[in-house]
Enzyme design. Sequence first.
Site, PDB file in Angstrom:
ATOM      1  N   LYS A   1      40.472  39.900  45.620  1.00 40.23           N
ATOM      2  CA  LYS A   1      40.382  40.260  44.257  1.00 40.23           C
ATOM      3  C   LYS A   1      39.773  41.671  44.446  1.00 40.23           C
ATOM      4  O   LYS A   1      39.003  42.380  44.874  1.00 40.23           O
ATOM      5  CB  LYS A   1      39.644  39.985  43.262  1.00 40.23           C
TER       6      LYS A   1
ATOM      7  N   LYS B   1      35.675  40.140  46.243  1.00 43.22           N
ATOM      8  CA  LYS B   1      36.496  40.196  44.754  1.00 43.22           C
ATOM      9  C   LYS B   1      35.550  41.781  45.667  1.00 43.22           C
ATOM     10  O   LYS B   1      34.317  41.634  46.127  1.00 43.22           O
ATOM     11  CB  LYS B   1      35.986  39.810  43.578  1.00 43.22           C
TER      12      LYS B   1
ATOM     13  N   ASP C   1      33.082  35.416  38.649  1.00 43.03           N
ATOM     14  CA  ASP C   1      32.526  36.198  39.597  1.00 43.03           C
ATOM     15  C   ASP C   1      31.107  36.378  39.255  1.00 43.03           C
ATOM     16  O   ASP C   1      30.925  37.082  38.115  1.00 43.03           O
ATOM     17  CB  ASP C   1      33.272  37.631  38.872  1.00 43.03           C
TER      18      ASP C   1
END
Length: 221
Positions: free
Chosen positions: A182, A153, A91
């Site tokens: 996400k 995300k 991430d």
Amino acid sequence: MDRKTIFEKVDHTLLTQTATWEEIRQICDDAIAYKTASVCIPPAYVQRAREYVKDRMAVCTVIGFPNGYSTTAVKIFETEDAIRNGADEIDMVINIGDVKDGNFEKVESEIQAIKAVCGSRILKVIIETCLLTEEEKIRMCQVVSRAGANFIKTSTGFSTAGATFEDVKLFAEHVGENVRIKAAGGVASFDDAEKFIELGASRLGTSRIVKLAKNEAASGY
């Protein structure tokens, strides 16, 4: 929506500065018990967590976290190091200043470079929605889609706010078909989790969902 479906979409997360190995080990145990998608942990614990969970759980870590303003070379090194240590998923945080400057080509190039290092491993791109305008969020949906990342995300959970239903809905309307969403930060209940999923999120970055389940189990609910 049944709990199993929700747990399968959770990246069970502990990224606080004070996180100890004992706490990381515990979230690994909980993730395995509840069959979450992954554990998301600081880079310093990746190797130890990989050795501990073996092949029982995916290990996710963060790059350029939480501010995103490391150089691309540093982010690439961090990614390579995380993968050597056993990370399955990455991430990364974008350079938000580049977005504010309108330098979307540079942001896209950085994502592409990190995806090249990740290869078949999952790359999620954190854009920190609470710091962006709606137009910037839409542009980043396009950038992430073109760059070949697997997920966009919402948040680090370390800025002024986390995921919102409105942002996940906006993502769902503007990302490419191969990009998943996400939602992270602010997933405080099973109702929240269900709504984020219904709006288009296929991963949830949170520690609260498993904690809620454990508290219910402990109280005999």
